[in-house]
Design an enzyme around this catalytic site. Structure first.
Site, PDB file in Angstrom:
ATOM      1  CD  GLU A 175      -2.792  -1.304   2.342  1.00  0.00           C
ATOM      2  OE1 GLU A 175      -3.882  -0.750   2.447  1.00  0.00           O
ATOM      3  OE2 GLU A 175      -2.299  -1.997   3.237  1.00  0.00           O
TER       4      GLU A 175
ATOM      5  CB  ILE B 117      -9.347 -16.752  -0.573  1.00  0.00           C
ATOM      6  CG1 ILE B 117     -10.363 -17.865  -0.889  1.00  0.00           C
ATOM      7  CG2 ILE B 117      -7.983 -17.325  -0.236  1.00  0.00           C
ATOM      8  CD1 ILE B 117     -10.309 -18.316  -2.313  1.00  0.00           C
TER       9      ILE B 117
ATOM     10  CB  SER C 291      -5.254  -1.871  -0.496  1.00  0.00           C
ATOM     11  OG  SER C 291      -5.100  -0.621   0.133  1.00  0.00           O
TER      12      SER C 291
ATOM     13  CD  GLU D 293     -17.958  -4.133   1.718  1.00  0.00           C
ATOM     14  OE1 GLU D 293     -16.910  -3.813   2.315  1.00  0.00           O
ATOM     15  OE2 GLU D 293     -17.978  -4.551   0.548  1.00  0.00           O
TER      16      GLU D 293
ATOM     17  CB  SER E 234     -10.133   8.444   3.174  1.00  0.00           C
ATOM     18  OG  SER E 234      -9.051   8.493   2.285  1.00  0.00           O
TER      19      SER E 234
HETATM   20  N1  LIG Z   1     -16.883 -12.610   4.447  1.00  0.00           N
HETATM   21  C1  LIG Z   1     -17.151 -11.693   3.515  1.00  0.00           C
HETATM   22  N2  LIG Z   1     -18.383 -11.620   2.949  1.00  0.00           N
HETATM   23  C2  LIG Z   1     -18.649 -10.689   1.994  1.00  0.00           C
HETATM   24  N3  LIG Z   1     -17.756  -9.804   1.526  1.00  0.00           N
HETATM   25  C3  LIG Z   1     -16.519  -9.828   2.034  1.00  0.00           C
HETATM   26  C4  LIG Z   1     -16.148 -10.763   3.059  1.00  0.00           C
HETATM   27  N4  LIG Z   1     -14.861 -10.552   3.367  1.00  0.00           N
HETATM   28  C5  LIG Z   1     -14.427  -9.554   2.567  1.00  0.00           C
HETATM   29  N5  LIG Z   1     -15.410  -9.116   1.754  1.00  0.00           N
HETATM   30  C6  LIG Z   1     -15.265  -8.083   0.703  1.00  0.00           C
HETATM   31  O1  LIG Z   1     -13.886  -7.923   0.388  1.00  0.00           O
HETATM   32  C7  LIG Z   1     -13.428  -6.602   0.706  1.00  0.00           C
HETATM   33  C8  LIG Z   1     -12.011  -6.652   1.240  1.00  0.00           C
HETATM   34  O2  LIG Z   1     -11.915  -7.478   2.377  1.00  0.00           O
HETATM   35  P1  LIG Z   1     -11.278  -6.959   3.742  1.00  0.00           P
HETATM   36  O3  LIG Z   1     -11.376  -8.077   4.722  1.00  0.00           O
HETATM   37  O4  LIG Z   1     -11.915  -5.684   4.124  1.00  0.00           O
HETATM   38  O5  LIG Z   1      -9.752  -6.765   3.350  1.00  0.00           O
HETATM   39  P2  LIG Z   1      -8.783  -5.484   3.263  1.00  0.00           P
HETATM   40  O6  LIG Z   1      -8.024  -5.480   4.543  1.00  0.00           O
HETATM   41  O7  LIG Z   1      -7.898  -5.741   2.107  1.00  0.00           O
HETATM   42  O8  LIG Z   1      -9.644  -4.270   3.102  1.00  0.00           O
HETATM   43  C9  LIG Z   1     -14.465  -6.086   1.683  1.00  0.00           C
HETATM   44  O9  LIG Z   1     -14.519  -4.685   1.676  1.00  0.00           O
HETATM   45  C10 LIG Z   1     -15.735  -6.718   1.135  1.00  0.00           C
HETATM   46  O10 LIG Z   1     -16.180  -6.050  -0.041  1.00  0.00           O
END
Ligand SMILES: Nc1ncnc2c1ncn2[C@@H]1O[C@H](COP(=O)(O)OP(=O)(O)O)[C@@H](O)[C@H]1O
Ligand SMILES: [Mg+2]
Length: 343
Positions: free
Chosen positions: A15, A171, A178, A215, A313
């Site tokens: 990042e 996953i 990011s 979200e 942001s």
């Molecule tokens: N269990 C889940 N169910 C539905 N959407 C998810 C889930 N986990 C992640 N996402 C989607 O993936 C995006 C990125 O995951 P996140 O865990 O927030 O990782 P990062 O730390 O990269 O932001 C989330 O903003 C959401 O859109």
């Protein structure tokens, strides 16, 4: 007397670029009547350089080639204790994960945002789960995959995931940000590909049931008695909020307040503060939830201890919507860092 503030930008994580944009915003808006500012860049290779040139060059990356305004060995500013506070505007590993926080702690310089333990914990999605499940915080069901086990027995792990979670699944590298290395799998083939990809970034990978969710994010600020801003909602342009949807696709939208009723807004705020306290956060953090579209239940998704911090942001915007100006937010972060350090 003006307080001396080091603003760290760049860093060694995936990042790096995002951090430069966040830091440029901080540099352009920090109150120069109150602070003397030391912008210090960290290259992707981990070289620290004080940069005295134009902030535009930090934003667009040209600073690294701008020999005239570079002062080598930027780390000396910290080691010689030339500053009163460090603001690590660094996202991801080697910045948001407790390492910089540990360095500041050793040097006894107040550092903005959460401390060592909290930063490390929140950076690691698996350990965040392990801690929060002891406090009854609702989270998506999951399986942890370690690299060496995956390499030994793929079949067993795939079966375990399918039996426990079914499809779709997310996953994620345990330490990620990011959305780098994150994918959504709808079937076995995508699951294997996703695991292989995520394992390039971390030796521990989290596989989670996909929640059909909206979200909702909450900005929390403070030390012992944190407060929360009005929650906001992300409407990603893509199937999920991936890297492209976050930074390049203008179709992604932020909605403040989140499109949920007053009662839900209040309960998600108090849930966010509870989580913030459990994870020993200080200064600030953004607590992100998934709101199940069918049941209306909230699942904790993740905690960002150095959330995106450009003026547009989500974190600063949620505070803006709650009556706190961006430059005042920077003041608060500095004051909170000093307050905590004195205790
Ligand atoms: N269990 C889940 N169910 C539905 N959407 C998810 C889930 N986990 C992640 N996402 C989607 O993936 C995006 C990125 O995951 P996140 O865990 O927030 O990782 P990062 O730390 O990269 O932001 C989330 O903003 C959401 O859109
Ligand atoms: Mg996220």
């Amino acid at each position: 007397m003006k307080k001396k503030v080091a603003v760290l930008f760049g860093g060694q994580s995936t990042e790096h670029e995002v951090s430069r944009v966040s830091a440029t915003s901080v540099l352009r808006n920090i109150d120069l009547r109150k602070y003397e500012v030391y912008p210090i860049g960290i290259t992707k290779d981990g070289v620290w350089i004080e940069y005295k040139g134009n902030y535009d060059n930090i934003e667009n990356g040209a600073w690294e080639k701008d020999e005239f305004y570079k002062v080598p060995e930027g780390q000396k500013i910290l080691f010689n204790k030339e500053v009163d506070v460090v603001l690590p505007i660094l996202h991801g590993l080697y910045g948001e994960d407790g390492t910089i926080q540990g360095l500041c702690k050793l040097l006894q310089i107040p550092c903005g945002g959460p401390g060592v333990l909290s930063s490390a914990l929140c950076m690691d999605k698996v350990y965040t789960k392990y801690v929060l499940e002891n406090f009854g915080i609702k989270q998506a069901d999951y399986v942890v995959v370690e690299k060496f086990i995956f390499e030994k027995d793929k079949e067993e792990i795939i079966n375990r995931i399918e039996n426990k979670l079914g499809y779709d699944v997310f996953i994620k590298p345990s330490n990620s940000g990011s959305s780098v290395g994150i994918s959504k799998a709808h079937n076995r083939e995508e699951l294997i590909k996703g695991l292989e990809e995520a394992l390039k970034f971390d030796r521990k990978v989290l596989v989670e049931e996909a929640i059909n969710a909206r979200e909702v994010e909450v900005a929390v600020l403070g030390n012992d008695e944190p407060i929360a801003a009005v929650p906001g909602e992300i409407i990603p342009a893509n199937e999920f909020y991936d890297f492209e949807a976050k930074y390049t696709n203008a179709e992604s939208k932020l909605l403040i307040p989140a499109g949920i009723d007053e009662l839900a807004l209040e309960s998600i705020k108090s849930e966010a503060i509870k989580i913030y306290r459990i994870l020993d956060c200080a200064g600030m953090a953004r607590v992100d939830f998934l709101l199940d579209k069918v049941t209306g239940e909230f699942y904790l998704n993740e905690i960002n201890t150095l959330p995106g911090f450009t003026k547009i942001s989500m974190y600063p915007k949620m505070w803006q919507a709650s009556g706190k100006k961006y430059s005042d937010l920077i003041d608060d972060l500095i004051e909170l860092a000093i307050e905590r350090n004195n205790n």
